[in-house]
Enzyme design. Structure first.
Site, PDB file in Angstrom:
ATOM      1  N   ASP A 171       3.029   0.352   3.424  1.00 51.79           N
ATOM      2  CA  ASP A 171       2.712  -0.081   2.059  1.00 51.79           C
ATOM      3  C   ASP A 171       2.583   1.099   1.092  1.00 51.79           C
ATOM      4  O   ASP A 171       1.656   1.157   0.282  1.00 51.79           O
ATOM      5  CB  ASP A 171       1.423  -0.912   2.048  1.00 51.79           C
TER       6      ASP A 171
ATOM      7  N   SER B  79      -4.179  -1.432  -6.752  1.00 50.34           N
ATOM      8  CA  SER B  79      -3.151  -1.049  -5.780  1.00 50.34           C
ATOM      9  C   SER B  79      -2.487   0.261  -6.160  1.00 50.34           C
ATOM     10  O   SER B  79      -2.012   0.421  -7.285  1.00 50.34           O
ATOM     11  CB  SER B  79      -2.074  -2.131  -5.690  1.00 50.34           C
TER      12      SER B  79
ATOM     13  N   HIS C 159       4.041  -2.715  -2.217  1.00 51.58           N
ATOM     14  CA  HIS C 159       4.044  -4.060  -2.803  1.00 51.58           C
ATOM     15  C   HIS C 159       3.951  -4.017  -4.323  1.00 51.58           C
ATOM     16  O   HIS C 159       4.216  -5.018  -4.986  1.00 51.58           O
ATOM     17  CB  HIS C 159       2.922  -4.921  -2.207  1.00 51.58           C
TER      18      HIS C 159
END
Length: 524
Positions: A136, A214, A105
């Site tokens: 992911d 992230s 993402h």
């Protein structure tokens, strides 16, 4: 967790559709998931009792990089154009083979990706090698040799145990320099991956994971990478609940890429099942006291398993591992985990041995595992949306991004009930089946009286069933009959005169500055 400037899910707190429980979320909201993120950083001082008993190795923070991405998302409501571009910051880290790992993402719908090492003032252009939407994870590389000078790739460690100390390193919101938060492993289980809308092995930690973390690594006491930070829990009743992608999932992604030259995905068993904990249910199904398993509710008709398995079969074991009545299998010392973990350890195209109980008899089948397509897909994986226009009628296909574009982050409540029912429960009958809808009607003289038709499924054209958008476009383009007749959901029909509709289409395209009546994938 999400990227520094992303506004969508980490900060919004999407409500889950009933009856699903609260689930974690990343930058993209997904059905049955609630975006959650803790608010306080959890630091473990060096004199803490859980740490002082062992010697901690300083993590190799020089291998942690900052990822800068410019995103240009498709416009699903107006698919002939794209949305305004925006930028985001996230984290990543160097691994062997001149590669960088980050979250999928973090580079979703990327136009340009750059990476910067700690202490450097230079941003290097990066190439995206592979994007694993379900897990992911994304794999990058940098062509400039200068970037790789003096950097030592991180080494991966084993799956951590409960209460093991972890240190999350990255570039979260709140500053521009590297950040370190510490905590312990709180839980290991099959977890709902918000971005991929899948369920894979995940590790819960109590270290703070914030927007921008992230893709950053989680280190063990020995200084090895044991996971990738990717999502957190945001809820009024919880604090400091973050999640990392563990090394088994990471290694599966890397080996898949190295083996196939591309990411092929995590295979699935094309079934839906129910628990067999009720003694009366087991007795009625002919399950003996020494037998345990789960009952097959439905089978994906497009899967290879449909050739050998039947509804009401009892799956007793998968690859020789016995399945309990609640669907769990043994996992390490004193732990149990959902048997989908065994499936996720396989690769696309691998075989598996399934032992089932049918009519009180035991059968053993060899099946070939594959990824399965949903009727309403969770992602379009970088492909531009498909569309077709005739007589002002704008036809499109339904996906989760499309629903989010049309109805916002609360699409689970705002979208039409029939679309949500198909999202949750419908299975495709053929591999190429799509849910085709009239997205909207571009008003013109030709379509007077039809203006209010919005997001309504197209069932048939001139009496022939519509199985996907390409077949609909082909039938309309080749039609030689006087009228174009579309059968829609709710017993609605649309009738247009063929010659008039084709002539009006050119003017409608010009009025709305649409370059073509159909997307490029339909022209092939």
């Amino acid at each position: 967790m999400g990227d520094n400037k992303r506004k969508r899910s980490n900060k919004s707190g999407t409500k889950p559709p009933p009856p699903a429980a609260a689930a974690p979320s990343s930058d993209d909201d997904a059905p049955k998931q609630r975006a959650l993120r803790s608010s306080k950083a959890s630091r473990v001082p060096s004199d803490h009792p859980s740490v002082s008993a062992s010697i901690r190795v300083v993590p190799a923070m020089e291998a942690v990089v900052k990822v800068f991405c410019v995103h240009t998302e498709p416009n699903f409501s107006l698919p002939w154009q794209r949305k305004r571009q925006y930028s985001s910051n996230s984290s990543g880290f160097v691994i062997c083979g001149r590669r960088v790992l980050t979250n999928a993402h973090s580079v979703e719908h990327f136009t340009q990706v750059k990476v910067k090492r700690r202490g450097s003032d230079v941003k290097y252009l990066a190439r995206v090698l592979a994007v694993g939407t379900e897990c992911d994870i994304a794999l990058l590389t940098v062509d400039d040799d200068e970037f790789w000078k003096g950097v030592t790739p991180l080494e991966f460690g084993d799956l951590p145990a409960l209460q093991d100390a972890v240190t999350v390193v990255g570039y979260p919101i709140g500053g521009d320099t590297i950040s370190v938060t510490s905590g312990v492993v709180s839980r290991i289980e099959i977890l709902s991956y918000a971005h991929g809308s899948t369920e894979l092995l995940g590790v819960q930690i109590d270290a703070a994971i914030n927007s921008g973390n992230s893709g950053g690594p989680a280190f063990s006491d020995s200084g090895k990478c044991v996971g990738i930070a990717f999502q957190s829990l945001k809820h009024e009743d919880v604090e400091n609940i973050g999640y990392i992608i563990p090394t088994p999932v990471i290694m599966h992604f890397i080996k898949d890429y190295e083996k196939n030259g591309a990411y092929t995905g995590f295979p699935l068993l094309g079934i839906e099942w129910q628990k067999m904990e009720n003694p009366d249910l087991r007795s009625a199904m002919g399950v003996k006291p020494n037998q345990k398993g789960v009952r097959i509710r439905r089978i994906d008709p497009t899967s290879s398993e449909s050739a050998v398995l039947k509804p009401s079969d009892i799956i007793l074991s998968f690859d020789g591992v016995d399945i309990a009545n609640d669907g769990t299998v043994p996992f390490r010392q004193g732990e149990r985990i959902g048997f989908s973990y065994l499936i996720s350890q396989k690769y696309t195209g691998d075989g598996a041995v399934i032992r089932i109980l049918r009519d009180s008899k035991v059968f053993v089948f060899d099946v070939k595992l594959a990824t399965h397509k949903k009727l309403i897909p969770s992602h379009i994986k970088g492909r531009p949306p498909s569309y077709y226009i005739i007589g002002g009628f704008f036809f499109s296909t339904v996906s989760v991004p499309y629903l989010r574009s049309e109805y916002g982050k609360d699409y689970e409540y705002e979208a039409p009930v029939k679309l949500l029912d198909k999202l949750m429960y419908s299975l495709p009958q053929t591999p190429d089946e799509q849910l085709v809808v009239v997205s909207q009607v571009l008003v013109a003289d030709i379509n007077i009286g039809y203006e209010d038709i919005v997001n309504t499924q197209v069932l048939a054209f001139n009496g022939k069933p519509v199985k996907n958008l390409k077949s609909l476009a082909h039938m309309v383009e080749k039609c030689e009959e006087e009228f174009l007749k579309f059968d829609l959901e709710y017993q609605q029909i649309v009738v247009l005169r063929t010659e008039t509709a084709r002539a009006a289409t050119l003017d409608i395209l010009k009025t709305h500055c649409i370059p073509s009546a159909m997307s490029d994938d339909l022209k092939a």
